[in-house]
Design a protein around this motif. Structure first.
Motif, mmCIF file in Angstrom:
data_model
loop_
_atom_site.group_PDB
_atom_site.id
_atom_site.type_symbol
_atom_site.label_atom_id
_atom_site.label_comp_id
_atom_site.label_asym_id
_atom_site.label_seq_id
_atom_site.Cartn_x
_atom_site.Cartn_y
_atom_site.Cartn_z
ATOM 1 N N MET A 1 -17.115 -1.709 44.214
ATOM 2 C CA MET A 1 -17.524 -2.665 45.153
ATOM 3 C C MET A 1 -16.763 -4.249 44.606
ATOM 4 O O MET A 1 -16.641 -4.227 43.579
ATOM 5 C CB MET A 1 -18.677 -2.375 45.553
ATOM 6 C CG MET A 1 -19.647 -0.916 46.267
ATOM 7 S SD MET A 1 -21.211 -1.127 46.336
ATOM 8 C CE MET A 1 -21.248 -2.149 47.841
ATOM 9 N N SER A 8 -22.347 -9.684 48.743
ATOM 10 C CA SER A 8 -22.028 -8.702 48.240
ATOM 11 C C SER A 8 -21.478 -8.475 46.609
ATOM 12 O O SER A 8 -21.978 -9.365 45.805
ATOM 13 C CB SER A 8 -21.175 -8.129 49.123
ATOM 14 O OG SER A 8 -19.377 -8.400 48.544
ATOM 15 N N SER A 56 -25.041 7.504 51.818
ATOM 16 C CA SER A 56 -24.156 7.131 52.608
ATOM 17 C C SER A 56 -24.895 6.095 52.799
ATOM 18 O O SER A 56 -25.489 5.197 53.571
ATOM 19 C CB SER A 56 -23.295 7.984 53.488
ATOM 20 O OG SER A 56 -22.614 9.305 53.201
ATOM 21 N N TYR A 57 -23.600 4.958 52.620
ATOM 22 C CA TYR A 57 -23.676 3.613 52.967
ATOM 23 C C TYR A 57 -22.667 3.736 53.533
ATOM 24 O O TYR A 57 -21.419 3.189 53.319
ATOM 25 C CB TYR A 57 -23.440 2.598 52.140
ATOM 26 C CG TYR A 57 -25.221 2.238 51.350
ATOM 27 C CD1 TYR A 57 -25.713 4.135 50.134
ATOM 28 C CD2 TYR A 57 -26.373 2.051 51.216
ATOM 29 C CE1 TYR A 57 -26.564 3.834 49.765
ATOM 30 C CE2 TYR A 57 -27.771 1.763 50.800
ATOM 31 C CZ TYR A 57 -27.630 3.443 49.867
ATOM 32 O OH TYR A 57 -28.974 3.209 49.237
ATOM 33 N N ARG A 58 -22.289 2.391 55.265
ATOM 34 C CA ARG A 58 -21.349 1.953 55.285
ATOM 35 C C ARG A 58 -21.268 0.770 54.513
ATOM 36 O O ARG A 58 -21.407 -0.313 54.677
ATOM 37 C CB ARG A 58 -21.411 1.988 57.595
ATOM 38 C CG ARG A 58 -21.719 3.606 57.997
ATOM 39 C CD ARG A 58 -21.694 3.404 58.744
ATOM 40 N NE ARG A 58 -21.283 4.656 59.577
ATOM 41 C CZ ARG A 58 -20.376 6.176 59.742
ATOM 42 N NH1 ARG A 58 -19.700 5.139 59.093
ATOM 43 N NH2 ARG A 58 -20.273 6.770 60.037
ATOM 44 N N VAL A 59 -19.455 0.614 55.474
ATOM 45 C CA VAL A 59 -19.293 -1.406 54.524
ATOM 46 C C VAL A 59 -19.716 -1.936 55.009
ATOM 47 O O VAL A 59 -19.968 -2.105 56.008
ATOM 48 C CB VAL A 59 -17.483 -1.029 54.403
ATOM 49 C CG1 VAL A 59 -17.290 -2.680 54.580
ATOM 50 C CG2 VAL A 59 -16.783 -0.034 53.944
ATOM 51 N N ASP A 81 -16.436 2.785 41.432
ATOM 52 C CA ASP A 81 -16.210 2.630 43.374
ATOM 53 C C ASP A 81 -15.163 3.899 42.880
ATOM 54 O O ASP A 81 -14.661 4.940 41.760
ATOM 55 C CB ASP A 81 -16.050 1.698 43.404
ATOM 56 C CG ASP A 81 -14.431 0.829 43.282
ATOM 57 O OD1 ASP A 81 -13.732 -0.349 43.292
ATOM 58 O OD2 ASP A 81 -13.458 1.776 42.567
ATOM 59 N N VAL A 120 -22.698 -3.417 50.337
ATOM 60 C CA VAL A 120 -21.662 -2.780 49.933
ATOM 61 C C VAL A 120 -20.188 -3.484 50.659
ATOM 62 O O VAL A 120 -20.064 -3.378 52.199
ATOM 63 C CB VAL A 120 -21.761 -1.505 50.283
ATOM 64 C CG1 VAL A 120 -20.596 0.370 50.611
ATOM 65 C CG2 VAL A 120 -23.578 -0.260 50.698
ATOM 66 N N VAL A 124 -13.500 3.260 50.547
ATOM 67 C CA VAL A 124 -14.633 4.666 50.664
ATOM 68 C C VAL A 124 -14.716 5.176 49.723
ATOM 69 O O VAL A 124 -13.762 5.191 49.377
ATOM 70 C CB VAL A 124 -14.071 5.006 52.041
ATOM 71 C CG1 VAL A 124 -14.469 4.298 53.721
ATOM 72 C CG2 VAL A 124 -12.991 5.401 52.200
ATOM 73 N N ASN A 127 -19.419 6.569 45.020
ATOM 74 C CA ASN A 127 -19.258 5.523 43.464
ATOM 75 C C ASN A 127 -20.703 6.312 42.669
ATOM 76 O O ASN A 127 -21.774 7.176 43.445
ATOM 77 C CB ASN A 127 -20.640 4.279 43.995
ATOM 78 C CG ASN A 127 -19.110 2.949 45.055
ATOM 79 O OD1 ASN A 127 -19.081 2.026 44.085
ATOM 80 N ND2 ASN A 127 -18.144 3.769 45.721
ATOM 81 N N VAL A 189 -19.210 5.246 49.905
ATOM 82 C CA VAL A 189 -19.073 4.307 51.073
ATOM 83 C C VAL A 189 -18.314 4.969 52.164
ATOM 84 O O VAL A 189 -17.557 6.156 51.545
ATOM 85 C CB VAL A 189 -18.131 3.636 50.146
ATOM 86 C CG1 VAL A 189 -17.842 2.090 51.123
ATOM 87 C CG2 VAL A 189 -19.296 2.790 49.110
#
Length: 367
Positions: A1, A8, A56-59, A81, A120, A124, A127, A189
């Motif tokens: 990231m 960020s 999970s995290y979205r961008v 990452d 984030v 993808v 991480n 990600v």
């Protein structure tokens, strides 16, 4: 990231070693103390309070990281990452960036009242956030540095978890083995929009490992491979001087499958000795002829299969892995994969109650 002030930040991973015990490299946790000291540290992301999951995290979404120690300690946070880029989260030059943490207290990043957030960013994939706690301050000059007075975050010279593990091993080696400990948290990600493909992360504890998925070589280990169609596939992980690791994994849409391989001690590999082709008029493999004609009262229903199985077993003892077997009108044909090439094994029923065995190897050289 990526690190973007007030918007960020990259997330971390860490590792450890000790003065009196050789540090253990781990595919899952990068590096760990071989002994269990009474010092403990934990690191969490805000969507997994247990520390056992991989949320999970979205961008574009915000994330918060927390760390806790049971004794007064200095905590160093790193993120690795999906492409192997390493970022040092703690210490940093923000007001809340000091890394000394009191016993039984939790420090959250960003802290309440901070004027920045962690958002984030890509790429993808998986991480790893690694926390390294030490009873004394560590000298990270060989690991990271602030390039200018304006830099809020230090630049890490290591690339990927292998290099990070080696660099941190050097840092902690002079310490008493009870003076440091690590913990690792994981998160995925994901792209901003739903995807119909999945990803695969293969971690190993040795350098130079390669990954083959469904017969196709993907590349090196300790990186995330994306855009894989969902399904169940055979996967093989190879490392120079080690026995191959083979298993089956399932890739699901929108999820990165995490496979970690800890290779055992290296094994010696004996090269295959080529079998000379049969000459006209010669009898090949007298052993099998004797078995067919000299054992009273014994009938081998398929001598070609017996010869084929024996030769496959011999090649497997030399480090080759059976890929396929096909029956022909006169016998059997098999393919075996070695570290440097592919072996084709052909067994045919010959004239005069003989078995003809041919072994050929194809080796591909890069230039």
């Amino acid at each position: 990231m990526k690190k973007v002030l007030t918007t960020s930040l990259a997330l971390g991973a860490a590792l450890t070693t000790s003065a009196f015990a050789q540090p253990r490299l781990s595919a899952q946790s990068i590096i760990v103390n071989p002994v269990q000291p009474d010092l403990s540290v934990s690191v969490r992301v805000d969507r997994d309070a247990s520390g056992t999951g991989t949320p999970s995290y979205r961008v574009g979404e915000n994330i918060r990281i927390s760390t806790t120690v049971n004794r007064d300690a200095y905590v160093y946070l790193f993120n690795v990452d999906a492409t192997g880029e390493v970022t040092q989260i703690l210490p940093n030059r923000f007001e809340s960036g000091a890394n000394f943490i009191k016993a039984n207290t939790t420090k959250v990043f960003p802290a309440a009242g901070d004027t920045f957030t962690f958002t984030v960013d890509g790429p993808v994939g998986l991480n790893k956030v690694l926390a390294l706690a030490s009873l004394t301050p560590l000298n990270l000059d060989q690991v990271s540095s602030f390039k200018t007075q304006q830099d809020q975050f230090a630049t890490v010279t290591a690339r990927g978890q292998d290099q990070l593990a080696q660099a941190l091993s050097i840092v902690v080696t002079p310490l008493p083995q009870t003076n440091w400990v690590t913990d690792t948290a994981f998160f995925n990600v994901a792209a901003q929009t739903p995807v119909q493909t999945g990803g695969l992360f293969v971690g190993t504890n040795v350098a130079g490992a390669t990954v083959t998925l469904n017969g196709q070589r993907l590349g090196g280990a300790n990186v995330t491979y994306s855009n894989i169609r969902p399904g169940t596939y055979p996967v093989r992980v190879q490392a120079p001087g080690f026995q191959d690791f083979s298993t089956t994994i399932t890739v699901r849409a929108g999820v990165t499958t995490n496979l970690n391989v800890d290779f055992a001690a290296p094994v010696a590999v004996t090269p295959v000795q080529p079998v000379q082709p049969a000459q006209p008029g010669n009898i090949v493999l007298d052993l099998f002829r004797g078995l067919l004609g000299a054992i009273a009262g014994t009938q081998l229903q398929d001598p070609a299969r017996s010869a084929y199985d024996q030769k496959v077993a011999d090649l497997q003892r030399q480090g080759y892995v059976l890929q396929s077997t096909r029956q022909t009108a006169s016998g059997y044909v098999g393919t075996l994969q070695g570290r440097t090439g592919t072996v084709t094994l052909t067994v045919d029923r010959g004239a005069n109650r003989t078995i003809v065995v041919e072994v050929s190897e194809t080796t591909v050289y890069r230039y």
